[in-house]
Design a protein around this motif. Structure first.
Motif, PDB file in Angstrom:
ATOM      1  N   PRO A   3       0.822  -1.221   0.000  1.00  0.00           N
ATOM      2  CA  PRO A   3       0.000   0.000   0.000  1.00  0.00           C
ATOM      3  C   PRO A   3       0.850   1.261   0.000  1.00  0.00           C
ATOM      4  CG  PRO A   3      -0.875  -1.604   1.546  1.00  0.00           C
ATOM      5  CD  PRO A   3       0.438  -2.143   1.072  1.00  0.00           C
ATOM      6  N   GLU A   4       1.997   1.209   0.690  1.00  0.00           N
ATOM      7  CA  GLU A   4       2.879   2.372   0.730  1.00  0.00           C
ATOM      8  C   GLU A   4       3.456   2.650  -0.661  1.00  0.00           C
ATOM      9  OE1 GLU A   4       1.890   1.162   4.507  1.00  0.00           O
ATOM     10  OE2 GLU A   4       2.898  -0.073   3.016  1.00  0.00           O
ATOM     11  N   GLU A   5       3.817   1.590  -1.371  1.00  0.00           N
ATOM     12  CA  GLU A   5       4.347   1.763  -2.724  1.00  0.00           C
ATOM     13  C   GLU A   5       3.273   2.300  -3.673  1.00  0.00           C
ATOM     14  OE1 GLU A   5       7.756  -1.763  -2.667  1.00  0.00           O
ATOM     15  OE2 GLU A   5       5.713  -2.207  -3.304  1.00  0.00           O
ATOM     16  N   LEU A   6       2.044   1.806  -3.513  1.00  0.00           N
ATOM     17  CA  LEU A   6       0.950   2.316  -4.337  1.00  0.00           C
ATOM     18  C   LEU A   6       0.678   3.782  -4.019  1.00  0.00           C
ATOM     19  CD1 LEU A   6      -1.303   1.894  -6.381  1.00  0.00           C
ATOM     20  CD2 LEU A   6      -2.743   0.995  -4.526  1.00  0.00           C
ATOM     21  N   SER A   7       0.711   4.130  -2.741  1.00  0.00           N
ATOM     22  CA  SER A   7       0.523   5.521  -2.333  1.00  0.00           C
ATOM     23  C   SER A   7       1.586   6.414  -2.962  1.00  0.00           C
ATOM     24  CB  SER A   7       0.575   5.630  -0.807  1.00  0.00           C
ATOM     25  OG  SER A   7       0.549   6.977  -0.388  1.00  0.00           O
ATOM     26  N   ALA A   8       2.833   5.930  -2.948  1.00  0.00           N
ATOM     27  CA  ALA A   8       3.925   6.702  -3.547  1.00  0.00           C
ATOM     28  C   ALA A   8       3.723   6.844  -5.053  1.00  0.00           C
ATOM     29  CB  ALA A   8       5.259   6.029  -3.243  1.00  0.00           C
ATOM     30  N   ALA A   9       3.210   5.793  -5.680  1.00  0.00           N
ATOM     31  CA  ALA A   9       2.963   5.835  -7.128  1.00  0.00           C
ATOM     32  C   ALA A   9       1.895   6.865  -7.463  1.00  0.00           C
ATOM     33  CB  ALA A   9       2.552   4.457  -7.624  1.00  0.00           C
ATOM     34  N   ILE A  10       0.843   6.939  -6.645  1.00  0.00           N
ATOM     35  CA  ILE A  10      -0.211   7.934  -6.864  1.00  0.00           C
ATOM     36  C   ILE A  10       0.346   9.340  -6.699  1.00  0.00           C
ATOM     37  CG2 ILE A  10      -2.434   8.791  -6.040  1.00  0.00           C
ATOM     38  CD1 ILE A  10      -3.075   5.911  -5.168  1.00  0.00           C
ATOM     39  N   SER A  11       1.175   9.532  -5.683  1.00  0.00           N
ATOM     40  CA  SER A  11       1.803  10.844  -5.473  1.00  0.00           C
ATOM     41  C   SER A  11       2.660  11.237  -6.668  1.00  0.00           C
ATOM     42  CB  SER A  11       2.658  10.819  -4.200  1.00  0.00           C
ATOM     43  OG  SER A  11       1.863  10.651  -3.049  1.00  0.00           O
ATOM     44  N   ALA A  12       3.387  10.256  -7.205  1.00  0.00           N
ATOM     45  CA  ALA A  12       4.230  10.522  -8.366  1.00  0.00           C
ATOM     46  C   ALA A  12       3.384  10.911  -9.579  1.00  0.00           C
ATOM     47  CB  ALA A  12       5.083   9.296  -8.686  1.00  0.00           C
ATOM     48  N   CYS A  13       2.254  10.236  -9.746  1.00  0.00           N
ATOM     49  CA  CYS A  13       1.359  10.570 -10.854  1.00  0.00           C
ATOM     50  C   CYS A  13       0.799  11.986 -10.697  1.00  0.00           C
ATOM     51  CB  CYS A  13       0.212   9.560 -10.935  1.00  0.00           C
ATOM     52  SG  CYS A  13       0.707   7.926 -11.515  1.00  0.00           S
ATOM     53  N   LEU A  14       0.471  12.355  -9.477  1.00  0.00           N
ATOM     54  CA  LEU A  14      -0.010  13.717  -9.226  1.00  0.00           C
ATOM     55  C   LEU A  14       1.060  14.751  -9.563  1.00  0.00           C
ATOM     56  CD1 LEU A  14      -1.871  13.165  -5.817  1.00  0.00           C
ATOM     57  CD2 LEU A  14      -2.926  13.864  -7.978  1.00  0.00           C
ATOM     58  N   THR A  15       2.284  14.468  -9.124  1.00  0.00           N
ATOM     59  CA  THR A  15       3.393  15.392  -9.390  1.00  0.00           C
ATOM     60  C   THR A  15       3.625  15.544 -10.889  1.00  0.00           C
ATOM     61  OG1 THR A  15       4.444  14.777  -7.292  1.00  0.00           O
ATOM     62  CG2 THR A  15       5.845  15.817  -8.952  1.00  0.00           C
ATOM     63  N   GLU A  16       3.556  14.433 -11.628  1.00  0.00           N
ATOM     64  CA  GLU A  16       3.742  14.467 -13.081  1.00  0.00           C
ATOM     65  C   GLU A  16       2.632  15.268 -13.753  1.00  0.00           C
ATOM     66  OE1 GLU A  16       3.870  10.389 -14.101  1.00  0.00           O
ATOM     67  OE2 GLU A  16       5.828  10.019 -13.147  1.00  0.00           O
ATOM     68  N   ALA A  17       1.402  15.105 -13.265  1.00  0.00           N
ATOM     69  CA  ALA A  17       0.268  15.824 -13.847  1.00  0.00           C
ATOM     70  C   ALA A  17       0.402  17.327 -13.608  1.00  0.00           C
ATOM     71  CB  ALA A  17      -1.039  15.293 -13.268  1.00  0.00           C
ATOM     72  N   VAL A  18       0.904  17.694 -12.439  1.00  0.00           N
ATOM     73  CA  VAL A  18       1.126  19.107 -12.133  1.00  0.00           C
ATOM     74  C   VAL A  18       2.213  19.659 -13.052  1.00  0.00           C
ATOM     75  CG1 VAL A  18       1.986  20.724 -10.399  1.00  0.00           C
ATOM     76  CG2 VAL A  18       0.333  18.967  -9.747  1.00  0.00           C
ATOM     77  N   ALA A  19       3.304  18.902 -13.207  1.00  0.00           N
ATOM     78  CA  ALA A  19       4.410  19.350 -14.050  1.00  0.00           C
ATOM     79  C   ALA A  19       3.980  19.498 -15.506  1.00  0.00           C
ATOM     80  CB  ALA A  19       5.575  18.364 -13.947  1.00  0.00           C
ATOM     81  N   ALA A  20       3.033  18.660 -15.938  1.00  0.00           N
ATOM     82  CA  ALA A  20       2.561  18.704 -17.324  1.00  0.00           C
ATOM     83  C   ALA A  20       1.497  19.773 -17.535  1.00  0.00           C
ATOM     84  CB  ALA A  20       2.012  17.336 -17.723  1.00  0.00           C
ATOM     85  N   GLY A 467      -0.878  -6.508   3.722  1.00  0.00           N
ATOM     86  CA  GLY A 467      -0.323  -5.233   3.271  1.00  0.00           C
ATOM     87  C   GLY A 467      -0.745  -4.043   4.106  1.00  0.00           C
ATOM     88  N   GLN A 468      -1.801  -4.203   4.881  1.00  0.00           N
ATOM     89  CA  GLN A 468      -2.309  -3.091   5.686  1.00  0.00           C
ATOM     90  C   GLN A 468      -1.535  -2.888   6.986  1.00  0.00           C
ATOM     91  OE1 GLN A 468      -6.434  -4.776   5.598  1.00  0.00           O
ATOM     92  NE2 GLN A 468      -7.024  -2.685   5.122  1.00  0.00           N
ATOM     93  N   PHE A 469      -0.692  -3.848   7.345  1.00  0.00           N
ATOM     94  CA  PHE A 469      -0.079  -3.826   8.667  1.00  0.00           C
ATOM     95  C   PHE A 469       0.661  -2.530   8.994  1.00  0.00           C
ATOM     96  CE2 PHE A 469       3.243  -5.701  11.702  1.00  0.00           C
ATOM     97  CZ  PHE A 469       2.417  -5.560  12.801  1.00  0.00           C
ATOM     98  N   PRO A 470       1.554  -2.026   8.133  1.00  0.00           N
ATOM     99  CA  PRO A 470       2.258  -0.790   8.501  1.00  0.00           C
ATOM    100  C   PRO A 470       1.325   0.381   8.784  1.00  0.00           C
ATOM    101  CG  PRO A 470       3.349  -1.854   6.650  1.00  0.00           C
ATOM    102  CD  PRO A 470       2.043  -2.571   6.844  1.00  0.00           C
ATOM    103  N   SER A 471       0.257   0.523   7.995  1.00  0.00           N
ATOM    104  CA  SER A 471      -0.667   1.635   8.234  1.00  0.00           C
ATOM    105  C   SER A 471      -1.471   1.423   9.503  1.00  0.00           C
ATOM    106  CB  SER A 471      -1.605   1.817   7.036  1.00  0.00           C
ATOM    107  OG  SER A 471      -2.422   0.676   6.840  1.00  0.00           O
ATOM    108  N   VAL A 472      -1.768   0.172   9.840  1.00  0.00           N
ATOM    109  CA  VAL A 472      -2.466  -0.111  11.098  1.00  0.00           C
ATOM    110  C   VAL A 472      -1.590   0.258  12.281  1.00  0.00           C
ATOM    111  CG1 VAL A 472      -3.412  -1.945  12.566  1.00  0.00           C
ATOM    112  CG2 VAL A 472      -3.939  -1.920  10.122  1.00  0.00           C
ATOM    113  N   VAL A 473      -0.309  -0.086  12.204  1.00  0.00           N
ATOM    114  CA  VAL A 473       0.633   0.256  13.277  1.00  0.00           C
ATOM    115  C   VAL A 473       0.743   1.771  13.417  1.00  0.00           C
ATOM    116  CG1 VAL A 473       3.028   0.102  14.068  1.00  0.00           C
ATOM    117  CG2 VAL A 473       1.934  -1.878  13.003  1.00  0.00           C
ATOM    118  N   ALA A 474       0.854   2.452  12.281  1.00  0.00           N
ATOM    119  CA  ALA A 474       0.971   3.914  12.320  1.00  0.00           C
ATOM    120  C   ALA A 474      -0.275   4.543  12.940  1.00  0.00           C
ATOM    121  CB  ALA A 474       1.196   4.459  10.911  1.00  0.00           C
ATOM    122  N   GLY A 475      -1.450   4.025  12.597  1.00  0.00           N
ATOM    123  CA  GLY A 475      -2.689   4.544  13.172  1.00  0.00           C
ATOM    124  C   GLY A 475      -2.786   4.280  14.660  1.00  0.00           C
TER     125      GLY A 475
END
Length: 547
Positions: A3-20, A467-475
């Motif tokens: 989930p963290e990698e997917l979150s990072a991928a979404i952030s990267a897509c947002l950054t690319e869309a802003v740059a474009a 895959g949810q474990f790290p976010s559960v711990v953080a919460g």
């Protein structure tokens, strides 16, 4: 893909869309992804388009379409669908989803750890029972919760010092010493004194080390008895905590505040801050300026400091030792302390909303619990441990929010059935360990890994939950709620049991050869073992390999 990698991928897509120049918006540091309510909607979902669409001056659904086009091109993403006003439902390729199993196993004991609270320096104070008697049922919940909170904070990157404040000053210690003195000499319990067989036990321990104390006059014996009995009782408290799996980095003595001049220094420092006033010969702290219901006396007219003065000195001690954040875990009868402690923080120049946090826990009851034979009028923690077991007790206490009352049923907690939550989770771990042993006996190893072979629906579900474990711990760390870990582990156990029933790690019969899918399933099995063990560790509960 985690989930963290997917979150990072979404952030990267947002950054690319802003740059474009496709969108104009500030990209957040993290993008939250969640499991959709229905698995038919995909593996993960995000509402980021709803959050940012209006800020970008666009309809959320139009924003989502721009993001979906870019996200669909990310390696490991199978499809992206837009639902409703702009939700993004994301389905991963089987290989991308399955790769998580190897990620978890290779991370081992560190999987679940995160840096959500990196840079936070925290003093976590809990239990802090008076050293005049054994720990009892009233301390049990605070020990389990305080230790679990400390663990999840550390797992989320915080620098945590767990601390036990020893209330070893004041008249109570003299009463305690007189109680031991009277018991040694066969005299009645003094007025307001401590009854119970443990007082006799303390007397026996003291006399075994210093038999000469019995022949001293009372005035001479009391100081020596106070010190010796206090030391013995504190050791008993530490031993009970150790049996409960709870350890402290610091045991802080209240007496040191008085003897070292910290109380007087605290009064002087608070006076410099402008919050001290003198009235009728006493020294007061104007706590009403910061939400307290009345101002508090620090030094009585006779020159004696109050307990509140020691509380103020103790808070300043934590501040001086570099603890930016101070967490106090107090019992249900301490609601009145919340505003007082926050007022101390404000008077000391701290932010009472950021630098101090007071957690109030509700009481617990245990069906059928009997008063201690040693203490006479309490239910001892050591008796609960012997009766219910440390694992069952700790898990059950960590399974509920601190502010909800609990009634424990020992008979249920001792059952080896699925309606006993701690057994259900521990059995899942033991079952996964047994599956690994069986696989080894049949020659199945983790030498091969084919993530795309994990295509069974139960495998997809198990991977998503793991895959949810790290976010559960953080919460759990952010909200100081270790019960999130317990409830999550029950989900993991359920997903594991379903997967175990639906698939096989080892070949069927002697004619079926060991295939890559068998090795890959062993990776997934061991990933579940890892998450269950790591989660139980955060709760201070053992992860048995055989049951």
């Amino acid at each position: 893909m985690t989930p963290e990698e997917l979150s990072a991928a979404i952030s990267a897509c947002l950054t690319e869309a802003v740059a474009a120049g496709e969108i104009s918006v500030e990209v957040p540091e993290t993008v939250r992804v969640d499991r959709p309510k229905s698995r038919e909607h995909g593996d993960w979902a995000t509402n980021i388009a709803l959050q940012l669409g209006k800020k970008a001056g666009m309809a959320p659904r139009d924003f989502a379409q721009i993001l979906a086009r870019r996200l669909a091109e990310v390696s490991g993403v199978s499809s992206v669908d837009i639902a409703g006003p702009g939700f993004l439902n994301i389905t991963l390729e089987a290989g991308a989803a399955g790769e998580l199993a190897r990620t978890i196993v290779e991370a081992g004991a560190s999987y679940g750890n995160n840096q959500a609270l990196a840079g936070h320096v925290v003093n976590m104070e809990f239990v802090s029972a008076n050293p005049t008697g054994p720990l009892h049922i009233g301390h049990t919940r605070w020990a389990a919760l305080g230790d679990a909170i400390s663990r999840v904070l550390r797992a989320s990157g915080a620098d945590v010092t767990s601390e036990y404040y020893i209330n070893d000053a004041g008249n109570q210690m003299n009463v305690f010493a007189r109680s031991v003195y009277n018991r040694i000499h066969g005299l009645p319990v003094p007025e307001g004194g401590y009854p119970g067989e443990y007082i006799k036990e303390l007397g026996d321990i003291v006399l075994a080390e210093k038999p000469e104390l019995k022949d001293l006059a009372e005035a001479e014996a009391i100081p020596a008895l106070r010190e010796a009995a206090y030391k013995a009782q504190l050791e008993d408290i530490k031993k009970t905590l150790a049996d409960f799996g709870v350890s402290f980095d610091v045991f802080f003595s209240e007496t040191t505040l008085h003897e070292g001049g910290a109380v007087a220094d605290a009064v002087a420092r608070l006076r410099e801050q402008g919050h001290i006033f003198d009235q009728e010969g006493a020294v007061w702290l104007r706590t009403t300026d910061f939400g307290d219901d009345k101002d508090r006396v620090l030094i009585r007219a006779n020159g004696e400091p109050t307990y509140f003065a020691a509380d103020a000195a103790y808070y300043l001690s934590k501040k001086d030792r570099g603890f930016e954040e101070k967490i106090y875990l107090l019992g249900a009868d301490h609601h009145g302390y919340v505003n007082r402690l926050k007022a101390i923080a404000a008077c000391a120049g701290d932010d009472k909303e950021k630098n101090i946090e007071v957690l109030i826990g509700q009481l617990i009851s245990v069906n059928g619990a009997k008063l201690s034979k040693r203490a006479g009028n309490i239910i001892e923690l050591r008796d609960l441990i012997n009766w219910i077991g440390a694992d069952a007790l700790r898990y059950s206490l960590a399974r509920f929010p601190a502010d909800s009352p609990i009634a424990l049923d020992p008979e249920q907690l001792k059952k080896n059935t699925n309606d006993n939550p701690v057994f259900y989770v521990q059995y899942a771990h033991a079952r996964s360990a047994a599956a690994a042993r069986n696989a080894a006996a049949k020659g199945v190893t983790r030498e091969q890994f084919d993530a795309a072979s994990l295509t069974d629906a139960t495998e997809n579900e198990l991977l998503a939950v793991l895959g949810q474990f790290p976010s559960v711990v953080a919460g759990a760390a952010e909200f100081r709620e270790p019960h999130r870990i317990a409830r999550y582990l029950e989900q993991v156990a359920g997903a594991y049991h379903s997967w175990y029933a639906a698939t096989r790690i080892t070949p069927v019969g002697e004619d079926e050869a060991i295939a890559p899918v068998h090795s890959t399933r062993l990776w997934l099995n061991d990933a579940a073992t890892t998450v269950l063990a790591n989660g139980l560790e955060l709760l201070g509960v053992s992860a048995p390999e055989r049951m």
